[in-house]
Design an enzyme around this catalytic site. Structure first.
Site, PDB file in Angstrom:
ATOM      1  N   ASP A 170      74.117  45.243  44.090  1.00  0.00           N
ATOM      2  CA  ASP A 170      74.275  44.407  42.889  1.00  0.00           C
ATOM      3  C   ASP A 170      73.603  43.050  43.068  1.00  0.00           C
ATOM      4  O   ASP A 170      73.507  42.281  42.116  1.00  0.00           O
ATOM      5  CB  ASP A 170      75.758  44.218  42.541  1.00  0.00           C
ATOM      6  N   ASN A 171      73.140  42.757  44.287  1.00  0.00           N
ATOM      7  CA  ASN A 171      72.423  41.504  44.520  1.00  0.00           C
ATOM      8  C   ASN A 171      70.943  41.738  44.766  1.00  0.00           C
ATOM      9  O   ASN A 171      70.261  40.892  45.334  1.00  0.00           O
ATOM     10  CB  ASN A 171      73.037  40.755  45.710  1.00  0.00           C
ATOM     11  N   ARG A 227      69.611  44.547  37.905  1.00  0.00           N
ATOM     12  CA  ARG A 227      69.810  44.776  39.335  1.00  0.00           C
ATOM     13  C   ARG A 227      69.757  46.264  39.630  1.00  0.00           C
ATOM     14  O   ARG A 227      69.908  47.087  38.705  1.00  0.00           O
ATOM     15  CB  ARG A 227      71.212  44.277  39.750  1.00  0.00           C
ATOM     16  N   ASP A 250      89.028  34.500  39.297  1.00  0.00           N
ATOM     17  CA  ASP A 250      89.386  33.471  38.307  1.00  0.00           C
ATOM     18  C   ASP A 250      88.222  33.086  37.396  1.00  0.00           C
ATOM     19  O   ASP A 250      88.376  32.256  36.499  1.00  0.00           O
ATOM     20  CB  ASP A 250      89.946  32.222  39.013  1.00  0.00           C
ATOM     21  N   GLY A 271      81.450  38.800  36.633  1.00  0.00           N
ATOM     22  CA  GLY A 271      82.870  38.449  36.652  1.00  0.00           C
ATOM     23  C   GLY A 271      83.112  36.971  36.425  1.00  0.00           C
ATOM     24  O   GLY A 271      84.205  36.546  36.071  1.00  0.00           O
ATOM     25  N   ARG A 313      71.251  28.811  35.866  1.00  0.00           N
ATOM     26  CA  ARG A 313      70.086  29.260  36.634  1.00  0.00           C
ATOM     27  C   ARG A 313      69.181  30.111  35.747  1.00  0.00           C
ATOM     28  O   ARG A 313      69.607  30.624  34.709  1.00  0.00           O
ATOM     29  CB  ARG A 313      70.518  30.029  37.881  1.00  0.00           C
ATOM     30  N   LYS A 358      76.894  30.400  35.819  1.00  0.00           N
ATOM     31  CA  LYS A 358      77.774  30.956  36.852  1.00  0.00           C
ATOM     32  C   LYS A 358      78.964  30.023  37.009  1.00  0.00           C
ATOM     33  O   LYS A 358      78.767  28.823  37.262  1.00  0.00           O
ATOM     34  CB  LYS A 358      76.992  31.049  38.166  1.00  0.00           C
TER      35      LYS A 358
HETATM   36  P1  AMP Z   1      78.854  38.284  44.679  1.00  0.00           P
HETATM   37  O1  AMP Z   1      79.338  38.682  46.036  1.00  0.00           O
HETATM   38  O2  AMP Z   1      78.900  36.788  44.431  1.00  0.00           O
HETATM   39  O3  AMP Z   1      77.544  38.869  44.340  1.00  0.00           O
HETATM   40  O4  AMP Z   1      79.924  38.855  43.636  1.00  0.00           O
HETATM   41  C1  AMP Z   1      80.325  40.206  43.593  1.00  0.00           C
HETATM   42  C2  AMP Z   1      81.133  40.464  42.356  1.00  0.00           C
HETATM   43  O5  AMP Z   1      82.324  39.669  42.353  1.00  0.00           O
HETATM   44  C3  AMP Z   1      80.431  40.168  41.048  1.00  0.00           C
HETATM   45  O6  AMP Z   1      80.818  41.140  40.115  1.00  0.00           O
HETATM   46  C4  AMP Z   1      80.964  38.798  40.676  1.00  0.00           C
HETATM   47  O7  AMP Z   1      80.885  38.559  39.299  1.00  0.00           O
HETATM   48  C5  AMP Z   1      82.399  38.907  41.155  1.00  0.00           C
HETATM   49  N1  AMP Z   1      83.014  37.595  41.445  1.00  0.00           N
HETATM   50  C6  AMP Z   1      82.747  36.783  42.497  1.00  0.00           C
HETATM   51  N2  AMP Z   1      83.522  35.671  42.427  1.00  0.00           N
HETATM   52  C7  AMP Z   1      84.276  35.771  41.319  1.00  0.00           C
HETATM   53  C8  AMP Z   1      85.266  34.957  40.690  1.00  0.00           C
HETATM   54  N3  AMP Z   1      85.654  33.785  41.195  1.00  0.00           N
HETATM   55  N4  AMP Z   1      85.837  35.406  39.547  1.00  0.00           N
HETATM   56  C9  AMP Z   1      85.473  36.581  39.017  1.00  0.00           C
HETATM   57  N5  AMP Z   1      84.556  37.402  39.554  1.00  0.00           N
HETATM   58  C10 AMP Z   1      83.960  37.013  40.679  1.00  0.00           C
HETATM   59 MG    MG Z   2      76.228  38.968  43.004  1.00  0.00          MG
END
Ligand code: AMP
Ligand code: MG
Length: 495
Positions: free
Chosen positions: A255-256, A186, A128, A95, A179, A116
């Site tokens: 997903d992580n 995943r 965003d 995202g 990175r 990122k």
């Molecule tokens: P995370 O918890 O960081 O692993 O993110 C979970 C999901 O939310 C992933 O699909 C990320 O790409 C999305 N995501 C987290 N922060 C943002 C952001 N600011 N804008 C768009 N997508 C985000």
């Molecule tokens: Mg993630």
């Protein structure tokens, strides 16, 4: 080559783009208004094959913040699904991230260079697409610290500020992290098409993954069961390393969890100071799902979701497939225990094995928990204790007598171990770090960078974390646990 195209010198091979056409959306990122290279990991860049003689800081900043065209590369945002805190989201995906370039590094190893915070993608949902400087610096420090602690992890290549202000609690400097990972496949990548019932696509991904990461399985008639076994093994080894160091990932959603077994997504993670098996740092983990001691169980849960995606490939008869996959999942517990105990033996200076070692290790941890002893300091002190520095270890306990009783059993056990004492201390010091990224110090260096654009404290902490096993008087401040006033530490996701 167009004028604006950057010739990076990288040996690019877009296998993900070529072979997995339904698993991504093409996206090169947004151009930052005023990209500035804040931090660059030159040694890592060299191993990747970046042409550093011909890439100015300006070019690197433009390339590593998004929106630039890199010669030969097909940048893209990857699709994935995922269970987040147990609830399934069929569509997550990059995202706010993108695969800038898939490269063969100087050792011919295939690696992803990922950005990122590089802008909104088709997977952004309400987000965003941005990231801000503080959390990006945090991921840089944590990732590099983990690498130096010999934990498989994504590496940090660069931090670029974008020149934008990004709205969070208030306006903050926008930044992009570059990175590097062995891949960004995943558990959630497998779930994406499995949830849509498209097992042909899952097979395509499984075959790609085997080719990329587990080539030895290619000709095996049970290659998909073998894939499950390999991933379970890598995760068992990884989680054991986290546990041996007091690391709490904090957001072990599917997903992580990577298939290659590298730690990914340093969002709400933290290292424990005073040992506490129930430690949770994340503001949103109200049920303690990803607490320190729950991490092995969380891994088994995630691997079970991974196994489900592979069932149609493992056997046409679902019952048979479930039985075979269950056997593999059930083996996690034992292999995790073995990895963990091997790690604990090293921490305790034991080179041979005795059945009582498990109890010896667990008893020490119980004392640490009961007396709220600093995990990192204590294990380092154990090595020093063998060189006559017993006082430091004793001082860490409110009731040292309990520790001394344990110490007598440990001494008796050591007398049955063949390692010579000098070698023993050396080997203990190679696994028990002096420096970990302590939460209060990480916060201090980030505040200095964010509020005063002062990166000197960040650099100093990074230098200590890059040689975590070597005591260095220049870095004395970084071995100290937090003062009581620091209180409970809370971390945040998605910042
Ligand atoms: P995370 O918890 O960081 O692993 O993110 C979970 C999901 O939310 C992933 O699909 C990320 O790409 C999305 N995501 C987290 N922060 C943002 C952001 N600011 N804008 C768009 N997508 C985000
Ligand atoms: Mg993630």
């Amino acid at each position: 080559m167009s004028d604006s195209e950057i010739d990076s010198g990288l040996n690019i091979d877009n296998s993900f783009a070529r072979e997995l056409v339904d698993f991504y959306s093409l996206f090169a990122g947004d151009k930052a208004p005023s990209p500035k290279l804040i931090k660059f990991n030159r040694p890592l860049a060299k191993t990747l094959g970046l042409d550093l003689d011909n890439l100015s800081d300006e070019k690197l900043a433009a390339m590593l913040s998004g929106g630039a065209s890199v010669k030969g590369s097909i940048p893209l945002a990857q699709a994935y699904a995922g269970h987040q805190f147990g609830g399934f989201s069929p569509q997550l995906g990059d995202g706010r991230a993108l695969l800038l370039a898939e490269v063969l590094d100087l050792n011919q190893q295939r690696r992803d260079i990922h950005l990122k915070g590089s802008g909104r993608t088709v997977f952004s949902r309400g987000g965003d697409g941005k990231a801000v400087l503080g959390p990006i610096l945090r991921e840089y420090l944590l990732g590099e610290a983990m690498h130096s602690l010999n934990v498989p992890t994504t590496r940090a290549l660069a931090v670029v500020t974008t020149g934008e202000r990004v709205m969070r609690q208030h306006l903050l400097p926008g930044a992009v992290l570059a990175r590097v990972a062995s891949s960004h496949i995943r558990v959630g990548t497998f779930q994406f098409f499995a949830a849509r019932g498209q097992s042909d696509k899952v097979k395509l991904l499984a075959d790609y993954t085997i080719e990329r990461h587990f080539g030895h399985l290619k000709d095996s008639p049970d290659c998909y069961l073998g894939l499950l076994g390999e991933v379970c093994d890598k995760q068992a080894s990884l989680i054991a390393k986290w546990m041996n160091l007091g690391f709490v990932h904090g957001v072990m959603n599917t997903d992580n969890m990577t298939i290659c077994g590298e730690t990914i997504d340093y969002g709400p993670c933290a290292f424990i100071d005073n040992f506490d098996p129930s430690a949770v740092f994340s503001s949103i983990d109200s049920q303690s799902r990803y607490a320190y001691s729950n991490q092995p169980a969380a891994a088994i849960w995630n691997l079970s979701r991974f196994a489900e995606t592979l069932l149609p490939l493992i056997n046409n008869d679902t019952e048979q497939a479930v039985e075979l996959a269950t056997q593999v999942i059930n083996s996690f517990e034992q292999s995790y225990q073995q990895y963990w105990l091997t790690g604990m033996r090293s921490k305790l200076g034991l080179s041979n094995q005795e059945p009582e070692d498990l109890a010896l290790a667990n008893e020490l941890l119980e004392i640490l928990a009961a007396q709220k002893v600093d995990f990192t300091q204590l294990f380092r002190a154990l090595g020093n204790l063998l060189q006559g520095g017993g006082e430091t270890a004793n001082m860490l306990f409110t009731d040292p007598e309990v520790f001394q009783q344990w110490q007598q059993r440990w001494s008796a056990r050591l007398s049955r171990d063949p390692l010579r004492s000098k070698l023993r201390v050396e080997s203990m010091h190679m696994v028990n770090p002096v420096y970990i990224p302590r939460n209060y110090q990480v916060e201090q260096v980030i505040t200095a960078a964010e509020e005063n654009a002062d990166f000197a404290p960040f650099e100093k902490l990074l230098a200590a974390l890059t040689s975590p096993f070597e005591q260095n008087e220049d870095f004395d401040e970084f071995s100290a646990p937090p003062a009581d006033e620091f209180g409970c530490y809370t971390t945040y996701c998605g910042t």
